[in-house]
Design a protein around this motif. Sequence first.
Motif, PDB file in Angstrom:
ATOM      1  N   ARG A 347      21.970   3.931  88.070  1.00 52.51           N
ATOM      2  CA  ARG A 347      22.907   3.359  87.087  1.00 52.51           C
ATOM      3  C   ARG A 347      24.352   3.748  87.499  1.00 52.51           C
ATOM      4  O   ARG A 347      24.957   4.641  86.933  1.00 52.51           O
ATOM      5  CB  ARG A 347      22.548   3.887  85.699  1.00 52.51           C
ATOM      6  CG  ARG A 347      21.155   3.469  85.232  1.00 52.51           C
ATOM      7  CD  ARG A 347      20.694   4.256  84.033  1.00 52.51           C
ATOM      8  NE  ARG A 347      21.590   4.081  82.911  1.00 52.51           N
ATOM      9  CZ  ARG A 347      21.412   4.685  81.720  1.00 52.51           C
ATOM     10  NH1 ARG A 347      20.351   5.478  81.540  1.00 52.51           N
ATOM     11  NH2 ARG A 347      22.249   4.479  80.741  1.00 52.51           N
ATOM     12  N   LYS A 348      24.857   3.055  88.527  1.00 53.38           N
ATOM     13  CA  LYS A 348      26.179   3.384  89.066  1.00 53.38           C
ATOM     14  C   LYS A 348      27.290   3.117  88.046  1.00 53.38           C
ATOM     15  O   LYS A 348      28.212   3.931  87.899  1.00 53.38           O
ATOM     16  CB  LYS A 348      26.436   2.564  90.336  1.00 53.38           C
ATOM     17  CG  LYS A 348      25.522   2.921  91.499  1.00 53.38           C
ATOM     18  CD  LYS A 348      25.884   2.094  92.719  1.00 53.38           C
ATOM     19  CE  LYS A 348      24.976   2.435  93.887  1.00 53.38           C
ATOM     20  NZ  LYS A 348      25.293   1.619  95.088  1.00 53.38           N
ATOM     21  N   LYS A 349      27.192   1.986  87.340  1.00 52.33           N
ATOM     22  CA  LYS A 349      28.247   1.675  86.389  1.00 52.33           C
ATOM     23  C   LYS A 349      28.280   2.684  85.262  1.00 52.33           C
ATOM     24  O   LYS A 349      29.355   3.123  84.827  1.00 52.33           O
ATOM     25  CB  LYS A 349      28.067   0.258  85.843  1.00 52.33           C
ATOM     26  CG  LYS A 349      29.197  -0.177  84.932  1.00 52.33           C
ATOM     27  CD  LYS A 349      29.068  -1.631  84.534  1.00 52.33           C
ATOM     28  CE  LYS A 349      30.232  -2.067  83.666  1.00 52.33           C
ATOM     29  NZ  LYS A 349      30.109  -3.491  83.239  1.00 52.33           N
ATOM     30  N   ASP A 350      27.101   3.068  84.788  1.00 54.99           N
ATOM     31  CA  ASP A 350      27.064   4.081  83.737  1.00 54.99           C
ATOM     32  C   ASP A 350      27.596   5.412  84.244  1.00 54.99           C
ATOM     33  O   ASP A 350      28.265   6.159  83.517  1.00 54.99           O
ATOM     34  CB  ASP A 350      25.642   4.241  83.211  1.00 54.99           C
ATOM     35  CG  ASP A 350      25.161   3.006  82.455  1.00 54.99           C
ATOM     36  OD1 ASP A 350      26.043   2.244  81.988  1.00 54.99           O
ATOM     37  OD2 ASP A 350      23.943   2.781  82.363  1.00 54.99           O
ATOM     38  N   LEU A 352      29.898   5.759  86.562  1.00 50.21           N
ATOM     39  CA  LEU A 352      31.358   5.637  86.626  1.00 50.21           C
ATOM     40  C   LEU A 352      31.994   5.801  85.248  1.00 50.21           C
ATOM     41  O   LEU A 352      33.007   6.483  85.085  1.00 50.21           O
ATOM     42  CB  LEU A 352      31.747   4.288  87.233  1.00 50.21           C
ATOM     43  CG  LEU A 352      31.462   4.103  88.737  1.00 50.21           C
ATOM     44  CD1 LEU A 352      31.810   2.679  89.152  1.00 50.21           C
ATOM     45  CD2 LEU A 352      32.258   5.109  89.554  1.00 50.21           C
ATOM     46  N   VAL A 353      31.362   5.180  84.243  1.00 54.30           N
ATOM     47  CA  VAL A 353      31.889   5.299  82.884  1.00 54.30           C
ATOM     48  C   VAL A 353      31.846   6.750  82.427  1.00 54.30           C
ATOM     49  O   VAL A 353      32.796   7.269  81.815  1.00 54.30           O
ATOM     50  CB  VAL A 353      31.106   4.381  81.928  1.00 54.30           C
ATOM     51  CG1 VAL A 353      31.533   4.636  80.488  1.00 54.30           C
ATOM     52  CG2 VAL A 353      31.318   2.931  82.307  1.00 54.30           C
ATOM     53  N   SER A 368      33.500   4.502  93.459  1.00 50.34           N
ATOM     54  CA  SER A 368      33.961   3.108  93.388  1.00 50.34           C
ATOM     55  C   SER A 368      34.509   2.623  94.716  1.00 50.34           C
ATOM     56  O   SER A 368      34.450   1.426  95.022  1.00 50.34           O
ATOM     57  CB  SER A 368      35.024   2.961  92.297  1.00 50.34           C
ATOM     58  OG  SER A 368      36.164   3.756  92.610  1.00 50.34           O
ATOM     59  N   THR A 375      35.604  -3.182  91.714  1.00 47.15           N
ATOM     60  CA  THR A 375      35.236  -1.977  90.970  1.00 47.15           C
ATOM     61  C   THR A 375      36.227  -0.849  91.234  1.00 47.15           C
ATOM     62  O   THR A 375      36.609  -0.099  90.320  1.00 47.15           O
ATOM     63  CB  THR A 375      33.815  -1.546  91.357  1.00 47.15           C
ATOM     64  OG1 THR A 375      32.915  -2.620  91.104  1.00 47.15           O
ATOM     65  CG2 THR A 375      33.386  -0.322  90.564  1.00 47.15           C
ATOM     66  N   TRP A 378      39.272  -1.425  89.279  1.00 46.16           N
ATOM     67  CA  TRP A 378      38.992  -1.185  87.866  1.00 46.16           C
ATOM     68  C   TRP A 378      39.048   0.308  87.541  1.00 46.16           C
ATOM     69  O   TRP A 378      39.646   0.732  86.553  1.00 46.16           O
ATOM     70  CB  TRP A 378      37.616  -1.769  87.545  1.00 46.16           C
ATOM     71  CG  TRP A 378      37.034  -1.348  86.246  1.00 46.16           C
ATOM     72  CD1 TRP A 378      37.542  -1.571  85.017  1.00 46.16           C
ATOM     73  CD2 TRP A 378      35.819  -0.626  86.050  1.00 46.16           C
ATOM     74  NE1 TRP A 378      36.737  -1.048  84.053  1.00 46.16           N
ATOM     75  CE2 TRP A 378      35.659  -0.459  84.657  1.00 46.16           C
ATOM     76  CE3 TRP A 378      34.830  -0.135  86.916  1.00 46.16           C
ATOM     77  CZ2 TRP A 378      34.558   0.207  84.100  1.00 46.16           C
ATOM     78  CZ3 TRP A 378      33.742   0.517  86.356  1.00 46.16           C
ATOM     79  CH2 TRP A 378      33.613   0.691  84.974  1.00 46.16           C
TER      80      TRP A 378
END
Length: 570
Positions: A347-350, A352-353, A368, A375, A378
Amino acid sequence: HIVVLHFRRGYEDPHWQYPLASYRDDYTYQSHQWQPVARQDDRDPRQGGPYGKNTSYRDQHYYRGYHPNLAMTPPGQDSLSHHSGSRKAAAFLVSHPALCFLHSLQPLGQSNLLLQYHESGLSSSSYELSQYLHDGADHYDPMLSGTCSPAQTGESSMSTMAPMVPHKFLLPHMAVCFGAGGQLVLVSPHCPAEGKLARVELHSLEVILCDTEELKELQTFPGPLVREDLCKGDVMTFCQLKVTTSCDLSTQRGRDSALLWKLLVLLCRQNGSMVGSDTAELLMQDCRREEKYKRQSPAANLIGLTDDEWMARQPGTLDLITGEVPPVVETQAQIVEKFTKLLYYGRKKDALVWAMRNQLWGHALFLSSKMDPRTYSWVLTGFTSTLATNDPLQTLFQLMSGRIPQAALCCGDAMWGDWRPHLAVMLSNKAGDPELNHRAIITMGDTLAGKGAIEAAHFCYLMADVPFGYFGVKADRMALLGSSHCQVFSQFAKTEAIQRMEIFEYCQHLRQPKSFLLPFQVYKLLYASRLADHGLPAQALQYCEQIATALLRQNLASHPVLAQQVMKVS
């Protein structure tokens, strides 16, 4: 010094040495003169042409006492008509006493050429009359100058008239003038004819003006600076003295003025050379305190989550994937562990968040950067959103992103904060496009100048190597260091501004011995004039010699007025 002089009575001097009465003189009476009247039929007997601009009065022989039309009686005129003309001339002389005196200067055996000159209708002026009297001086008889003879005028009943020597002043007065070498000359109102000795007093202007602030300001400056016996330690001491005595460090402008003096000390110590890190250190030393820039959490919309999703990701809420309630994270190790577990599940996006929300910007930026460019941009935008608007890091990141920093457009406001850290970070981190760095610093200077911070603006201009211009040219950004050339000249060309500019020129001379600032030479001449006015002629002459040396290295034909004024002051 007192000099005693014995004067002869002025009446023994030849009469042609007295100036003729003129409307331009400040006599207590109005002289009786007729105005010149140009006549078109006046001809030069030698050339036969009309008088032009190139015709010299001295070239006409009748202005020297002879005219062919006046040397003899006109044909057809008898003695009676001539005697009648003499009576008219006598009546004219009665109404013109000054001409009666001039008429008495002619010998008895000659006809009155001046009277005939007037009756002929020719134009006249005080200059021509003075030439007439001067040329006729060889025939002067002192015995005849005291009266106006009736036989000469043709009227036996005319009373004698004594010559009137015009007096410029009615009462004796003190005569004052400025002499060479810084002297003030006074002549006492004593009349030698009454047995009083004339006294001339010589006073030193330097002694008279010893208590004035202007003279003290001139005496404390170690100028002229370009000389062999000068030690640059004296220049640095003078700059440090100006910081402590003339700069109010409690005000923003006083701090900016002190910063310029400290920059001159730095340039003088390093022989006119400096690098960005040296200047940045100077800028940060001048800051009274380092401002605390408030950090803030990244906005939810920058991370890409809705408000509900953002609340669902907060600690203490049920994780729908694992079915566990994550504990409240408090330590840095637990934050990193959570970041790692999210990556276990891909879960890369999670991840990063999570890293962005817990200020793990290093982890987020590195992760990123190995993903897609969108990304990375962002995450980078989310990072910069946590910085305060006036944070110098914002300035650096914006400059490295190829943009003019916001600080260059908004500095100088009280709400924005100090401008020095922003300039320091730009000077110490020159990377990327040099032209962009140059434009950013000039833009900051223009912004500060528009808000009245002239000293701060000129500091920025010096960092960007902006050349000096001329007074009155609005397109030029600088004319004198630390002084605005948009104000009146008396306020612009102050002594302190000229001294500060000369120190900067001296620092450039330390780096390049034959260098000088050509636009500054006229202000050095002005400074030399002020030295002479305050009784310091030796220093004034040294300044003139320096200006002459600089002009000799240029084309003198391109600066004729300045060269002429330098010679006059010298």
